[in-house]
Structure formats: C-alpha cells, structure tokens
Write a protein that holds these residues in place. Structure first.
Motif, PDB file in Angstrom:
ATOM      1  N   ALA A 171     -11.424   3.241  -1.774  1.00  0.00           N
ATOM      2  CA  ALA A 171     -10.559   3.421  -3.097  1.00  0.00           C
ATOM      3  C   ALA A 171      -9.246   3.785  -2.831  1.00  0.00           C
ATOM      4  O   ALA A 171      -8.337   3.525  -3.705  1.00  0.00           O
ATOM      5  CB  ALA A 171     -11.183   5.158  -3.574  1.00  0.00           C
TER       6      ALA A 171
ATOM      7  N   LEU B 261      -5.238   8.751  -9.195  1.00  0.00           N
ATOM      8  CA  LEU B 261      -5.896   8.191  -7.952  1.00  0.00           C
ATOM      9  C   LEU B 261      -4.424   7.595  -7.192  1.00  0.00           C
ATOM     10  O   LEU B 261      -4.274   7.719  -6.092  1.00  0.00           O
ATOM     11  CB  LEU B 261      -6.895   7.103  -8.218  1.00  0.00           C
ATOM     12  CG  LEU B 261      -7.599   6.798  -6.743  1.00  0.00           C
ATOM     13  CD1 LEU B 261      -8.232   8.049  -6.086  1.00  0.00           C
ATOM     14  CD2 LEU B 261      -8.325   5.657  -7.040  1.00  0.00           C
TER      15      LEU B 261
ATOM     16  N   THR C 293     -11.091  15.316   0.235  1.00  0.00           N
ATOM     17  CA  THR C 293     -11.762  14.501  -0.498  1.00  0.00           C
ATOM     18  C   THR C 293     -13.278  14.742  -0.121  1.00  0.00           C
ATOM     19  O   THR C 293     -13.471  14.708   1.168  1.00  0.00           O
ATOM     20  CB  THR C 293     -11.590  13.239  -0.878  1.00  0.00           C
ATOM     21  OG1 THR C 293     -12.284  12.664  -1.738  1.00  0.00           O
ATOM     22  CG2 THR C 293     -11.684  12.439   0.629  1.00  0.00           C
TER      23      THR C 293
ATOM     24  N   ASN D 110     -16.038   6.252   0.968  1.00  0.00           N
ATOM     25  CA  ASN D 110     -15.735   6.000  -0.334  1.00  0.00           C
ATOM     26  C   ASN D 110     -13.978   6.136  -0.505  1.00  0.00           C
ATOM     27  O   ASN D 110     -13.345   5.465  -1.058  1.00  0.00           O
ATOM     28  CB  ASN D 110     -16.025   6.994  -1.376  1.00  0.00           C
ATOM     29  CG  ASN D 110     -17.618   7.034  -1.277  1.00  0.00           C
ATOM     30  OD1 ASN D 110     -18.325   5.907  -1.059  1.00  0.00           O
ATOM     31  ND2 ASN D 110     -18.323   8.146  -1.869  1.00  0.00           N
ATOM     32  N   ALA D 111     -13.521   7.107   0.263  1.00  0.00           N
ATOM     33  CA  ALA D 111     -12.005   7.219   0.176  1.00  0.00           C
ATOM     34  C   ALA D 111     -11.425   6.271   0.658  1.00  0.00           C
ATOM     35  O   ALA D 111     -10.434   5.590   0.378  1.00  0.00           O
ATOM     36  CB  ALA D 111     -11.655   8.619   1.065  1.00  0.00           C
TER      37      ALA D 111
ATOM     38  N   LYS E  87     -14.565  14.066  -5.654  1.00  0.00           N
ATOM     39  CA  LYS E  87     -13.316  14.202  -6.210  1.00  0.00           C
ATOM     40  C   LYS E  87     -12.318  14.600  -5.037  1.00  0.00           C
ATOM     41  O   LYS E  87     -12.529  14.479  -3.821  1.00  0.00           O
ATOM     42  CB  LYS E  87     -13.396  15.310  -7.325  1.00  0.00           C
ATOM     43  CG  LYS E  87     -13.981  14.828  -8.691  1.00  0.00           C
ATOM     44  CD  LYS E  87     -13.905  15.923  -9.581  1.00  0.00           C
ATOM     45  CE  LYS E  87     -14.384  15.159 -11.069  1.00  0.00           C
ATOM     46  NZ  LYS E  87     -14.318  16.172 -12.250  1.00  0.00           N
TER      47      LYS E  87
ATOM     48  N   ILE F 178     -10.294  13.181 -11.216  1.00  0.00           N
ATOM     49  CA  ILE F 178     -10.350  11.968 -10.302  1.00  0.00           C
ATOM     50  C   ILE F 178     -11.646  11.816  -9.634  1.00  0.00           C
ATOM     51  O   ILE F 178     -11.647  12.540  -8.666  1.00  0.00           O
ATOM     52  CB  ILE F 178      -9.466  11.996  -9.663  1.00  0.00           C
ATOM     53  CG1 ILE F 178      -7.805  11.959 -10.135  1.00  0.00           C
ATOM     54  CG2 ILE F 178      -9.371  10.290  -8.813  1.00  0.00           C
ATOM     55  CD1 ILE F 178      -6.574  12.126  -9.239  1.00  0.00           C
ATOM     56  N   ARG F 179     -12.509  10.852 -10.185  1.00  0.00           N
ATOM     57  CA  ARG F 179     -14.013  10.881  -9.590  1.00  0.00           C
ATOM     58  C   ARG F 179     -14.110   9.309  -9.081  1.00  0.00           C
ATOM     59  O   ARG F 179     -13.799   8.743  -9.762  1.00  0.00           O
ATOM     60  CB  ARG F 179     -14.933  11.303 -10.750  1.00  0.00           C
ATOM     61  CG  ARG F 179     -16.306  11.316 -10.174  1.00  0.00           C
ATOM     62  CD  ARG F 179     -17.259  11.651 -11.415  1.00  0.00           C
ATOM     63  NE  ARG F 179     -18.433  11.243 -11.165  1.00  0.00           N
ATOM     64  CZ  ARG F 179     -19.619  12.145 -11.004  1.00  0.00           C
ATOM     65  NH1 ARG F 179     -19.574  13.359 -11.012  1.00  0.00           N
ATOM     66  NH2 ARG F 179     -20.924  11.815 -10.688  1.00  0.00           N
ATOM     67  N   ILE F 180     -14.353   9.261  -7.712  1.00  0.00           N
ATOM     68  CA  ILE F 180     -14.469   8.140  -7.133  1.00  0.00           C
ATOM     69  C   ILE F 180     -16.002   7.690  -6.952  1.00  0.00           C
ATOM     70  O   ILE F 180     -16.015   6.601  -6.159  1.00  0.00           O
ATOM     71  CB  ILE F 180     -13.552   7.897  -6.007  1.00  0.00           C
ATOM     72  CG1 ILE F 180     -13.810   8.758  -4.975  1.00  0.00           C
ATOM     73  CG2 ILE F 180     -12.218   7.761  -6.424  1.00  0.00           C
ATOM     74  CD1 ILE F 180     -13.307   8.615  -3.689  1.00  0.00           C
ATOM     75  N   SER F 181     -16.709   8.424  -6.917  1.00  0.00           N
ATOM     76  CA  SER F 181     -18.493   8.068  -6.888  1.00  0.00           C
ATOM     77  C   SER F 181     -19.369   8.878  -7.261  1.00  0.00           C
ATOM     78  O   SER F 181     -18.841   9.973  -7.817  1.00  0.00           O
ATOM     79  CB  SER F 181     -18.581   7.846  -5.355  1.00  0.00           C
ATOM     80  OG  SER F 181     -18.510   9.188  -4.763  1.00  0.00           O
TER      81      SER F 181
END
Ligand code: GLU
Length: 257
Positions: free
Chosen positions: A157, A134, A185, A153-154, A123, A209-212
């Motif tokens: 994304a 995001l 992040t 990941n950032a 996050k 906001i969760r990306i993984s």
C-alpha cells in the motif's frame, strides 16, 4: 543411481512418517489429556498477561478453553509471536495456533485453517492530528510486527514508506511513542487493544484508513482432519449457543478498554 534411489525412498518414508505422526493430533491430545495452544502474550485483547494473575488471558484464550472443554482435556498455553506461530505448529511444539492469525492462501499451503472466528481489517495508529489520508504516510517510517500480513500489506500500500518490523506490536507502539516511527500498522482490533492499555490514550488516534480485510482462523497442522473437525464443530456450537457472542462482548463490549 542406487544412492539416489535410496535417498528418494528415505525421503518419501520420512515424509509419510511425518504425516502419520501429525495425522491424529486429536487422538494424541485426548491421550495426553492436554491441548497445547500457541497464543500471543502481548496482543490485547486476544492474548495478554493478566497483571493480577500473571496468566495469559483474552479472546483467543477463551476460544481455546472452549475447544479444550469440548475435548474433555486441560488447556496449556505456549506464548507465540507472529513470526513463531507457524514454525512452532509445524514443528509439533503446539497442537494449534490461536494468535490473531489471518487466513491467507499463502499460509494455507503450509497449514490448515478453521472457519473464520473473528473479522477485522488493517489500519494505522498515529499521533493525533498527524495523518489524514494514506498518502500522508508515503516516504515515512512505519512500525509493525515480523511475520505478519500487516508487514506485507503495508509494503504494497505504501511503496515508498520504510516498514520497520518488530517482534511484537507493543514494541512498535513504543517506537511510535519515542518518535522513531510515525505510525504503527496492523489489524484495527489489535490497534484498539494497544491503545486501550496505553496510559496516554488521548495523544493517539486510529484514522479511518483501512488497507485490507483480515479474517482470523485457528491454525492446525496440514491434513490434521480430526482436530480440524473438532475445532470447527466447537466454533459452530459456540455460535449457536451464544457463547461466541458472550466472549466477544467480554473483550470488545462497551465495558472494556
Ligand atoms: N492478522 C494479521 C496476521 O495474521 C496481523 C496480526 C498479526 O501479526 O497476528 O499476520
């Protein structure tokens, strides 16, 4: 021809000696009477310096204590960062890594992982009211740590954001406080830990906001089966006896930061 033949042979020999040297860390650890764990010293509540005792304490430390106890040896901690943890393990400077490390296929080419012992997801930590979704982060500067999945990941994304990688997350958080980045992040559990220790908590938030997904494993040298089995057996026992739940409660329960 001959020279190539010799070099290939020498390479093979050194590889197999290397494998043999690392093949039995378990026997080594028992012989020395010490398990050397690579743990973070600036990642509360997983591994951080207790201001009173100056010792490294935390969730990762308690798992390593349980493993050392099971093996009947003392625990020695060496501080690692996201970037140094795998090289330190591979070089033989530590026996295992317990350092908020996500199990990934890429990393599993170089080291082995235990069963998952913690599950979180990535996050963002921001100044209150500045980021709602995001897309608000596109084109912005975002801080994270070198050698982390958070960094990778950032970048995926947020292709137009500038990802600044620091040595550790407190340094990235300082950059947020100084207005040099608009977000930090990494794993939610670590962001919550950073925020928990901040004197001015009210000024920040972790938007939803969760990306993984980030499942943590303990890292062991490739093919080091004896130690891997002992570590996994300890994790299972801790789960069954309720000790794992107790450790979780101690560091993440309602009475903690
Ligand atoms: N768990 C992620 C990783 O292994 C991010 C946190 C960290 O840097 O340790 O890269």
């Amino acid at each position: 021809m001959k020279r190539w033949g010799f070099m290939a042979w020498a390479l093979l020999l050194s590889l197999s000696l290397g494998a043999a040297a690392w093949g039995d860390t378990l026997a080594d650890v028992k012989a020395k009477g010490v398990l050397v764990a690579g743990i973070k010293d600036s990642a509360p509540p997983f591994g951080f310096i207790d201001p009173q005792t100056r010792a490294i304490v935390g969730y990762d430390v308690d798992f390593c204590k349980a493993i050392a106890k099971k093996l009947g040896v003392k625990l020695e901690i060496k501080a690692v960062t996201s970037a140094t943890r795998m090289p330190q393990l591979i070089a033989g400077n530590i026996d295992l890594v317990a350092a908020t490390m996500t199990i990934t296929a890429e990393r599993a080419k170089q080291i082995d992982f235990s069963y998952v012992y913690f599950l979180t997801g990535q996050k963002f930590l921001t100044k209150k009211g500045t980021v709602g979704k995001l897309a608000d982060l596109e084109g912005k500067k975002i801080g994270t740590a070198k050698g982390s999945t958070s960094e990778q990941n950032a970048k995926k994304a947020l292709p137009t954001a500038t990802i600044l990688s620091f040595d550790d997350y407190p340094s990235a958080f300082l950059a947020l406080q100084q207005g040099k980045v608009v977000a930090v992040t990494t794993d939610e559990s670590m962001l919550a830990g950073l925020l928990g220790k901040a004197p001015n908590k009210e000024a920040f938030e972790i938007p939803d906001i969760r990306i993984s997904d980030e499942p943590y494993g303990l890292g062991i040298r490739k093919g080091d089966k004896g130690l891997l089995d002992a570590v996994n057996a300890t994790l299972l026992e801790m789960e069954k006896s309720g000790e794992a739940a107790k450790v979780f409660e101690k560091w993440f329960g309602p009475k903690t930061d």
